[in-house]
Design a protein around this motif. Structure first.
Motif, PDB file in Angstrom:
ATOM      1  N   UNK A 202     -13.531 -26.625  16.517  1.00  0.00           N
ATOM      2  CA  UNK A 202     -14.198 -26.013  15.376  1.00  0.00           C
ATOM      3  C   UNK A 202     -13.156 -25.714  14.306  1.00  0.00           C
ATOM      4  N   UNK A 203     -13.624 -25.293  13.144  1.00  0.00           N
ATOM      5  CA  UNK A 203     -12.744 -24.847  12.062  1.00  0.00           C
ATOM      6  C   UNK A 203     -12.695 -23.325  12.000  1.00  0.00           C
ATOM      7  N   UNK A 204     -12.995 -22.673  13.120  1.00  0.00           N
ATOM      8  CA  UNK A 204     -13.092 -21.220  13.161  1.00  0.00           C
ATOM      9  C   UNK A 204     -11.883 -20.557  13.804  1.00  0.00           C
ATOM     10  N   UNK A 205     -11.573 -19.390  13.267  1.00  0.00           N
ATOM     11  CA  UNK A 205     -10.677 -18.446  13.932  1.00  0.00           C
ATOM     12  C   UNK A 205     -11.483 -17.168  14.144  1.00  0.00           C
ATOM     13  N   UNK A 219     -13.978 -16.355  11.064  1.00  0.00           N
ATOM     14  CA  UNK A 219     -13.482 -16.860   9.785  1.00  0.00           C
ATOM     15  C   UNK A 219     -13.551 -18.383   9.759  1.00  0.00           C
ATOM     16  N   UNK A 220     -14.110 -18.914   8.687  1.00  0.00           N
ATOM     17  CA  UNK A 220     -14.294 -20.346   8.515  1.00  0.00           C
ATOM     18  C   UNK A 220     -13.121 -20.907   7.706  1.00  0.00           C
ATOM     19  N   UNK A 232      -7.703 -31.247  15.228  1.00  0.00           N
ATOM     20  CA  UNK A 232      -8.317 -29.948  14.974  1.00  0.00           C
ATOM     21  C   UNK A 232      -7.345 -28.891  14.472  1.00  0.00           C
ATOM     22  N   UNK A 233      -7.921 -27.884  13.831  1.00  0.00           N
ATOM     23  CA  UNK A 233      -7.208 -26.670  13.472  1.00  0.00           C
ATOM     24  C   UNK A 233      -6.640 -26.040  14.737  1.00  0.00           C
TER      25      UNK A 233
END
Length: 266
Positions: A202-205, A219-220, A232-233
């Protein structure tokens, strides 16, 4: 006649005001006339070059040195970077059979875990040389030090607490978001009593309260993802004494210095 006309107009106006169609139109006009302005969840403050050969698994900034652990069998490394330029100042390779994962600094040493090898490597912080190895059960994904204990992820919704000297398990907590288990917790960073974690694929933290496992912020970071077919991030390092972080991804060309604005809804 003027009085009759005025009365008729008034009654017609009242009927129109009471109409559901009119209420919808009023709401729509109000929304158009006063748009809701929202800040992006992440504010980019600086862009720093990043070695695209680095399959980033762990990132931590201590005493002006940015430590990075990278993965993949036969390619895993432990590195010390200049945080201002991204230049690699020192690098040691892991044995060919080990797949490096998260890292964390504890005093004068660094713990580097491995994915499915069941091995944690303790390193000298100055030289990056291996001091010893300890074994653990299950997979290793991310790890951080909250000043009292190590906190480690394994790809499930569980965070495991470990003794920073012996690496022995001392407890655990299940992570939930909106009451549901949150799995695939990846790289970790301990900041101010909370655990920040990348969520794999995902692009989430997310920000986690380790006392109860509840996610308190999401957080996106999709706006940071490079164009094209990239991985990926992954990688988050707090900048001590500030509310800023360094973030990057696996094989990304850039490390971003960022500040998070507001809080995601959970």
């Amino acid at each position: 006649m003027p009085q009759v006309f005025a009365g008729t107009k008034t009654r017609a106006t009242l009927r129109w005001v009471r109409s559901p169609i009119w209420l919808v139109l009023v709401a729509a006009l109000a929304a158009c006339s006063s748009p809701q302005e929202t800040k992006p969840q992440v504010e980019v403050l600086q862009k720093i070059p990043h070695d695209t050969s680095a399959f980033t698994q762990g990132l931590e900034l201590v005493d002006g040195v940015l430590y990075e652990g990278t993965g993949l069998e036969g390619e895993s490394t432990m590195r010390a970077l200049d945080p201002a330029t991204g230049n690699v100042q020192k690098k040691v390779d892991l044995p060919q059979e080990l797949f490096g994962e998260g890292i964390t600094v504890v005093g004068d040493t660094i713990w580097q875990i491995t994915w499915q090898n069941g091995v944690a490597i303790e390193r000298d912080r100055k030289t990056l040389n291996e001091l010893r190895r300890v074994s653990y059960e299950g997979e290793g994904w991310g790890i951080c030090d909250d000043g009292q204990r190590l906190i480690m992820s394994d790809g499930t919704a569980k965070l495991t607490f470990r003794d920073p000297k012996t690496f022995k398990e001392t407890g655990s907590v299940q992570v939930t978001r909106a009451g549901q288990p949150l799995t695939q917790l990846n790289e970790l960073e301990c900041v101010g009593g909370k655990v920040w974690s990348n969520v794999w694929k995902t692009d989430e933290i997310v920000r986690i309260d380790p006392s109860n496992g509840q996610v308190s912020g999401t957080y996106d970071l999709s706006s940071l993802k490079p164009q094209g077919d990239v991985d990926v991030l992954n990688g988050i390092a707090h900048i001590p004494g500030t509310d800023e972080f360094l973030v990057t991804g696996k094989n990304w060309p850039t490390i971003f210095r960022v500040r998070f604005n507001g809080m995601g809804q959970d």
